[in-house]
Scaffold this motif. Structure first.
Motif, short mmCIF file in Angstrom:
data_model
loop_
_atom_site.label_atom_id
_atom_site.label_comp_id
_atom_site.label_asym_id
_atom_site.label_seq_id
_atom_site.Cartn_x
_atom_site.Cartn_y
_atom_site.Cartn_z
N TRP A 175 -8.91 1.58 -0.47
CA TRP A 175 -8.45 2.97 -0.39
C TRP A 175 -9.20 3.64 0.75
O TRP A 175 -10.39 3.94 0.65
CB TRP A 175 -8.70 3.70 -1.71
CG TRP A 175 -8.09 5.09 -1.77
CD1 TRP A 175 -7.56 5.81 -0.75
CD2 TRP A 175 -7.96 5.91 -2.94
NE1 TRP A 175 -7.11 7.04 -1.20
CE2 TRP A 175 -7.34 7.12 -2.55
CE3 TRP A 175 -8.31 5.73 -4.29
CZ2 TRP A 175 -7.07 8.14 -3.44
CZ3 TRP A 175 -8.05 6.76 -5.18
CH2 TRP A 175 -7.43 7.96 -4.77
N GLY B 29 -3.49 -1.43 -1.69
CA GLY B 29 -4.30 -0.47 -0.94
C GLY B 29 -3.66 0.90 -0.90
O GLY B 29 -2.51 1.10 -1.29
N ILE B 30 -4.43 1.87 -0.43
CA ILE B 30 -3.98 3.26 -0.28
C ILE B 30 -4.47 3.77 1.08
O ILE B 30 -5.59 3.49 1.49
CB ILE B 30 -4.53 4.16 -1.40
CG1 ILE B 30 -4.02 3.71 -2.78
CG2 ILE B 30 -4.15 5.62 -1.16
CD1 ILE B 30 -4.66 4.44 -3.95
N HIS C 53 -11.71 1.75 -5.31
CA HIS C 53 -10.98 0.63 -4.73
C HIS C 53 -11.35 0.48 -3.25
O HIS C 53 -11.25 1.43 -2.48
CB HIS C 53 -9.48 0.83 -4.87
CG HIS C 53 -8.69 -0.45 -4.79
ND1 HIS C 53 -8.64 -1.20 -3.64
CD2 HIS C 53 -7.95 -1.12 -5.71
CE1 HIS C 53 -7.89 -2.27 -3.85
NE2 HIS C 53 -7.46 -2.24 -5.10
N SER D 139 -4.86 7.46 2.73
CA SER D 139 -4.80 8.91 2.59
C SER D 139 -5.19 9.52 3.94
O SER D 139 -6.34 9.44 4.35
CB SER D 139 -5.76 9.40 1.50
OG SER D 139 -5.37 8.90 0.23
N GLN E 143 -4.92 3.76 -8.51
CA GLN E 143 -6.17 3.01 -8.42
C GLN E 143 -6.50 2.33 -9.75
O GLN E 143 -6.87 1.15 -9.78
CB GLN E 143 -7.33 3.94 -8.03
CG GLN E 143 -8.69 3.25 -8.08
CD GLN E 143 -9.84 4.19 -7.74
OE1 GLN E 143 -10.43 4.09 -6.68
NE2 GLN E 143 -10.17 5.09 -8.65
N VAL F 48 -13.38 7.54 -6.15
CA VAL F 48 -12.69 6.41 -5.51
C VAL F 48 -13.56 5.17 -5.57
O VAL F 48 -14.73 5.19 -5.19
CB VAL F 48 -12.36 6.77 -4.04
CG1 VAL F 48 -11.84 5.55 -3.29
CG2 VAL F 48 -11.34 7.90 -4.01
N TYR G 124 0.82 -1.22 0.00
CA TYR G 124 0.00 0.00 0.00
C TYR G 124 0.85 1.27 0.00
O TYR G 124 2.04 1.24 0.30
CB TYR G 124 -0.99 0.01 1.15
CG TYR G 124 -0.44 0.06 2.56
CD1 TYR G 124 -0.50 1.24 3.30
CD2 TYR G 124 0.08 -1.08 3.18
CE1 TYR G 124 -0.03 1.29 4.61
CE2 TYR G 124 0.53 -1.03 4.50
CZ TYR G 124 0.48 0.15 5.21
OH TYR G 124 0.93 0.19 6.51
N MET H 141 -2.80 9.39 -7.21
CA MET H 141 -3.40 8.23 -6.54
C MET H 141 -4.47 7.58 -7.40
O MET H 141 -4.61 6.35 -7.43
CB MET H 141 -4.00 8.64 -5.20
CG MET H 141 -2.97 8.90 -4.11
SD MET H 141 -2.00 7.42 -3.69
CE MET H 141 -1.18 7.98 -2.21
#
Length: 208
Positions: A126, A96-97, A123, A99, A86, A121, A62, A82
């Motif tokens: 995320w 994964g992310i 995903h 933020s 994705q 968004v 991630y 980002m």
């Protein structure tokens, strides 16, 4: 004739095995990316008002960023970077992310949910994360060593890095080396070259 057929099939299987085994082994070997150290432990609240910690990302590769939803300067560019990640890894459950907002007073879970929807968004890994301000600033400045601070003299009232941290499946911060052989530590989320570099290195870590 049957014996010849069996011999022929066995030979093909043997040849395929000789060709495939090194590739299978290579897939699970460690890449050439440098290990910087363990990701700092964290526990925050996401846009769905659910508690998310570093443990929820174990087993996933991630990317971590610090941002805020009303940022008028570098955050929109970081958001677009980002979104590229994705798109590149959409549907991959092992990516994964994270933020993490540096303006938690304004960036409530509801605000972050609206921000995520506005960005597009999709995903499921995320997470837009919020929590106690002092906790987040300590996480950014002491945990990740990615600068974040308040400054009423700059647009938006906050300063922060445009860099992304890359974390492997075992919770280790990883990076590539520069042309001189030195670890870059973090990836530039504002430049196309930085985004391409982190894409390449995410793929390496996914294959480990």
């Amino acid at each position: 004739m049957k014996n010849k057929s069996y011999i022929g099939i066995s030979f093909i299987v043997l040849i395929f095995g000789i060709w495939a085994v090194p590739k299978i082994i290579a897939k699970f070997q460690k890449s050439d990316l440098v290990e910087i150290g363990p990701v700092p432990a964290f526990k925050l609240t996401n846009q769905d008002n659910k508690s998310i910690s570093d443990k929820d990302y174990l087993g996933k590769v991630y990317v971590v960023e610090f941002f805020f939803s009303t940022c008028p300067t570098i955050c929109p560019k970081m958001n677009q970077s980002m979104l590229q990640l994705q798109e590149e890894f959409y549907g991959n459950p092992n990516f994964g992310i994270a933020s993490i907002t540096i303006d938690p007073a304004k960036d409530t879970p509801q605000v972050l949910k609206e921000h995520a929807n506005l960005l597009g968004v999709k995903h499921y890994n995320w997470h837009f994360l919020t929590g106690d301000k002092e906790y987040i600033y300590s996480l950014a400045n002491k945990g990740f060593n990615l600068y974040a601070g308040e400054n009423n003299k700059v647009a938006g009232g906050f300063e922060h890095s445009g860099l992304f941290a890359l974390v492997d499946k075992n919770g280790k911060i990883r990076c590539r080396k520069d042309a001189q052989g030195n670890p870059i530590l973090y990836y530039d989320g504002l430049e196309a070259s930085g985004v391409e570099a982190i894409k390449e290195d995410i793929k390496k870590l996914l294959d480990e």
